[in-house]
Motif scaffolding. Structure first.
Motif, PDB file in Angstrom:
ATOM      1  N   GLU A 105       0.834  -1.193   0.000  1.00  0.00           N
ATOM      2  CA  GLU A 105       0.000   0.000   0.000  1.00  0.00           C
ATOM      3  C   GLU A 105       0.875   1.252   0.000  1.00  0.00           C
ATOM      4  N   ARG A 106       0.456   2.248  -0.761  1.00  0.00           N
ATOM      5  CA  ARG A 106       1.156   3.523  -0.745  1.00  0.00           C
ATOM      6  C   ARG A 106       0.514   4.419   0.306  1.00  0.00           C
ATOM      7  N   SER A 107       1.355   5.130   1.020  1.00  0.00           N
ATOM      8  CA  SER A 107       0.870   5.948   2.130  1.00  0.00           C
ATOM      9  C   SER A 107       0.113   7.172   1.628  1.00  0.00           C
ATOM     10  N   VAL A 108      -1.083   7.353   2.168  1.00  0.00           N
ATOM     11  CA  VAL A 108      -1.894   8.524   1.851  1.00  0.00           C
ATOM     12  C   VAL A 108      -2.301   9.177   3.168  1.00  0.00           C
ATOM     13  N   SER A 109      -2.041  10.462   3.308  1.00  0.00           N
ATOM     14  CA  SER A 109      -2.361  11.184   4.529  1.00  0.00           C
ATOM     15  C   SER A 109      -3.870  11.229   4.758  1.00  0.00           C
ATOM     16  N   PRO A 110      -4.350  10.803   5.941  1.00  0.00           N
ATOM     17  CA  PRO A 110      -5.792  10.855   6.225  1.00  0.00           C
ATOM     18  C   PRO A 110      -6.374  12.263   6.120  1.00  0.00           C
ATOM     19  N   GLN A 111      -5.635  13.265   6.601  1.00  0.00           N
ATOM     20  CA  GLN A 111      -6.175  14.624   6.550  1.00  0.00           C
ATOM     21  C   GLN A 111      -6.289  15.132   5.118  1.00  0.00           C
ATOM     22  N   VAL A 112      -5.355  14.715   4.269  1.00  0.00           N
ATOM     23  CA  VAL A 112      -5.446  15.069   2.857  1.00  0.00           C
ATOM     24  C   VAL A 112      -6.639  14.373   2.213  1.00  0.00           C
ATOM     25  N   VAL A 153      -2.021  -0.779  -9.721  1.00  0.00           N
ATOM     26  CA  VAL A 153      -1.024  -0.833  -8.651  1.00  0.00           C
ATOM     27  C   VAL A 153      -1.046   0.414  -7.781  1.00  0.00           C
ATOM     28  N   ARG A 154      -1.871   1.403  -8.130  1.00  0.00           N
ATOM     29  CA  ARG A 154      -1.918   2.606  -7.314  1.00  0.00           C
ATOM     30  C   ARG A 154      -3.251   3.321  -7.519  1.00  0.00           C
ATOM     31  N   TRP A 155      -3.554   4.204  -6.589  1.00  0.00           N
ATOM     32  CA  TRP A 155      -4.721   5.069  -6.713  1.00  0.00           C
ATOM     33  C   TRP A 155      -4.261   6.449  -7.168  1.00  0.00           C
ATOM     34  N   TYR A 167      -7.249  19.185 -16.976  1.00  0.00           N
ATOM     35  CA  TYR A 167      -7.529  18.061 -16.080  1.00  0.00           C
ATOM     36  C   TYR A 167      -6.333  17.129 -16.095  1.00  0.00           C
ATOM     37  N   ARG A 168      -5.912  16.703 -14.892  1.00  0.00           N
ATOM     38  CA  ARG A 168      -4.729  15.864 -14.785  1.00  0.00           C
ATOM     39  C   ARG A 168      -4.955  14.753 -13.765  1.00  0.00           C
ATOM     40  N   ASP A 169      -4.028  13.800 -13.765  1.00  0.00           N
ATOM     41  CA  ASP A 169      -4.053  12.703 -12.798  1.00  0.00           C
ATOM     42  C   ASP A 169      -2.963  12.940 -11.764  1.00  0.00           C
ATOM     43  N   PHE A 170      -3.327  12.828 -10.488  1.00  0.00           N
ATOM     44  CA  PHE A 170      -2.383  13.038  -9.394  1.00  0.00           C
ATOM     45  C   PHE A 170      -2.310  11.768  -8.537  1.00  0.00           C
ATOM     46  N   VAL A 171      -1.096  11.285  -8.305  1.00  0.00           N
ATOM     47  CA  VAL A 171      -0.903  10.094  -7.466  1.00  0.00           C
ATOM     48  C   VAL A 171      -1.250  10.461  -6.026  1.00  0.00           C
ATOM     49  N   LEU A 172      -2.158   9.715  -5.418  1.00  0.00           N
ATOM     50  CA  LEU A 172      -2.646  10.073  -4.088  1.00  0.00           C
ATOM     51  C   LEU A 172      -1.544  10.160  -3.038  1.00  0.00           C
ATOM     52  N   SER A 173      -0.569   9.270  -3.113  1.00  0.00           N
ATOM     53  CA  SER A 173       0.474   9.219  -2.083  1.00  0.00           C
ATOM     54  C   SER A 173       1.464  10.380  -2.174  1.00  0.00           C
ATOM     55  N   ARG A 174       1.328  11.234  -3.191  1.00  0.00           N
ATOM     56  CA  ARG A 174       2.301  12.311  -3.371  1.00  0.00           C
ATOM     57  C   ARG A 174       1.793  13.682  -2.913  1.00  0.00           C
ATOM     58  N   PHE A 175       0.620  13.712  -2.311  1.00  0.00           N
ATOM     59  CA  PHE A 175       0.136  14.950  -1.732  1.00  0.00           C
ATOM     60  C   PHE A 175       0.766  15.142  -0.356  1.00  0.00           C
ATOM     61  N   ARG A 176       1.042  16.372  -0.010  1.00  0.00           N
ATOM     62  CA  ARG A 176       1.716  16.684   1.251  1.00  0.00           C
ATOM     63  C   ARG A 176       0.994  17.832   1.974  1.00  0.00           C
ATOM     64  N   GLY A 177       1.359  17.984   3.247  1.00  0.00           N
ATOM     65  CA  GLY A 177       0.922  19.142   4.008  1.00  0.00           C
ATOM     66  C   GLY A 177      -0.524  19.091   4.449  1.00  0.00           C
ATOM     67  N   THR A 178      -1.018  20.254   4.849  1.00  0.00           N
ATOM     68  CA  THR A 178      -2.390  20.404   5.320  1.00  0.00           C
ATOM     69  C   THR A 178      -3.196  21.123   4.246  1.00  0.00           C
ATOM     70  N   PRO A 179      -4.144  20.463   3.617  1.00  0.00           N
ATOM     71  CA  PRO A 179      -4.906  21.089   2.537  1.00  0.00           C
ATOM     72  C   PRO A 179      -5.865  22.148   3.064  1.00  0.00           C
ATOM     73  N   GLU A 180      -6.189  23.093   2.202  1.00  0.00           N
ATOM     74  CA  GLU A 180      -7.136  24.145   2.570  1.00  0.00           C
ATOM     75  C   GLU A 180      -8.278  24.170   1.561  1.00  0.00           C
ATOM     76  N   LEU A 181      -9.479  24.001   2.072  1.00  0.00           N
ATOM     77  CA  LEU A 181     -10.660  24.058   1.210  1.00  0.00           C
ATOM     78  C   LEU A 181     -10.963  25.504   0.852  1.00  0.00           C
ATOM     79  N   LEU A 182     -11.214  25.741  -0.435  1.00  0.00           N
ATOM     80  CA  LEU A 182     -11.506  27.083  -0.910  1.00  0.00           C
ATOM     81  C   LEU A 182     -12.950  27.141  -1.422  1.00  0.00           C
TER      82      LEU A 182
END
Length: 275
Positions: A105-112, A153-155, A167-182
């Motif tokens: 499994e690839r690590s995905v931040s719960p808060q993200v 093999v990945r989400w 429109y693009r595809d972003f690998v879930l495990s590559r998001f970082r930090g604390t997201p901000e909803l706009l």
């Protein structure tokens, strides 16, 4: 979604049809039922849902499919059965041996993830950091998520990207930090042309194979007139081709390794990565 009773009846039919037996013990183990509740589910299936479909075998103390049994609930497709046994942890006493490869499994931040789900549901812009192999340093992005995609093999996340204006595809495990909803955005799923464009990929045995080898593959994939047509979305075409282990750029030197080729590459190449 099916209710609990329907799931139990589906389970009864699945096991009786594919594994040749079902009894109350299996239901007790699978659903943590009392013996009385399990027996009641079996009785309802036998008498009301699919009468005359099961016969009791005193020797094995289980119900077996009758010679005239026909599925009423399950599809009867082998894929349905294999998918179920691969996705569920089944007590050893319930099923024959099965094993599935499970990539790490690839690590995905719960808060993200929580912020993405909310942004997707409300079609809102989301400011979040993202890293990639070409740019491994945190880089702020404003995206509008619309669909989570399991690409084998990945989400990844399909989203509008304000930086690239597409429109693009972003690998879930590559998001970082604390997201901000706009705020809300007009760039949702309905505006994603590649996502909403249906595409048909046509595969065939590698022409370098001999007729006997081609026949093996045609039977494997139940091809029609020597080809296999698979419907998908334009945005997912490349991922499907990769899952089929088909190269669209260079043929493997060994046709037995290549196995399949993409017949209609010229028609779909505009949707493929790098084309």
């Amino acid at each position: 979604m099916a209710n609990t009773t329907e799931i139990r009846h589906w389970f009864i039919e699945l096991h009786a049809w594919w594994e040749g037996q079902i009894n109350s013990t299996m239901l007790c183990q699978q659903f943590e039922l009392s013996r009385q509740a399990a027996s009641s589910a079996l009785k309802t299936y036998r008498e009301d849902i699919n009468p005359n479909s099961l016969t009791y075998d005193a020797h094995s103390k289980a119900y077996r499919p009758s010679d005239t049994m026909s599925p009423r609930i399950i599809s009867g497709d082998v894929a349905e059965y294999l998918h179920w046994v691969s996705e569920h942890r089944i007590p050893a006493s319930l099923s024959p041996g099965f094993e599935s490869l499970k990539p790490p499994e690839r690590s995905v931040s719960p808060q993200v993830m929580r912020a993405m789900v909310q942004a997707q549901r409300e079609q809102r812009r989301l400011e979040v950091d993202y890293v990639s192999l070409t740019n491994p340093n945190d880089e702020g992005r404003i995206i509008v998520p619309h669909t989570f995609v399991n690409a084998g093999v990945r989400w990844h996340l399909r989203a509008w990207c304000e930086k690239s204006q597409q429109y693009r595809d972003f690998v879930l495990s590559r998001f970082r930090g604390t997201p901000e909803l706009l705020d809300a955005s007009p760039n949702g799923k309905d505006q994603d042309t590649a996502w909403n464009t249906p595409l048909e990929l046509v595969f065939a045995p590698d022409p370098r194979l001999n007729d006997a080898q081609k026949a093996v593959l045609m039977n494997d994939y139940q091809m029609n007139n020597g080809t296999l047509a698979v419907a998908t979305r334009a945005a997912l075409a490349q991922y499907l081709i990769q899952e089929m282990q088909v190269s669209v750029k260079v043929l493997d030197g060994t046709p037995e390794a290549q196995q399949l080729v993409l017949v209609n590459k010229q028609e779909v190449r505009g949707w493929l990565f790098g084309d």
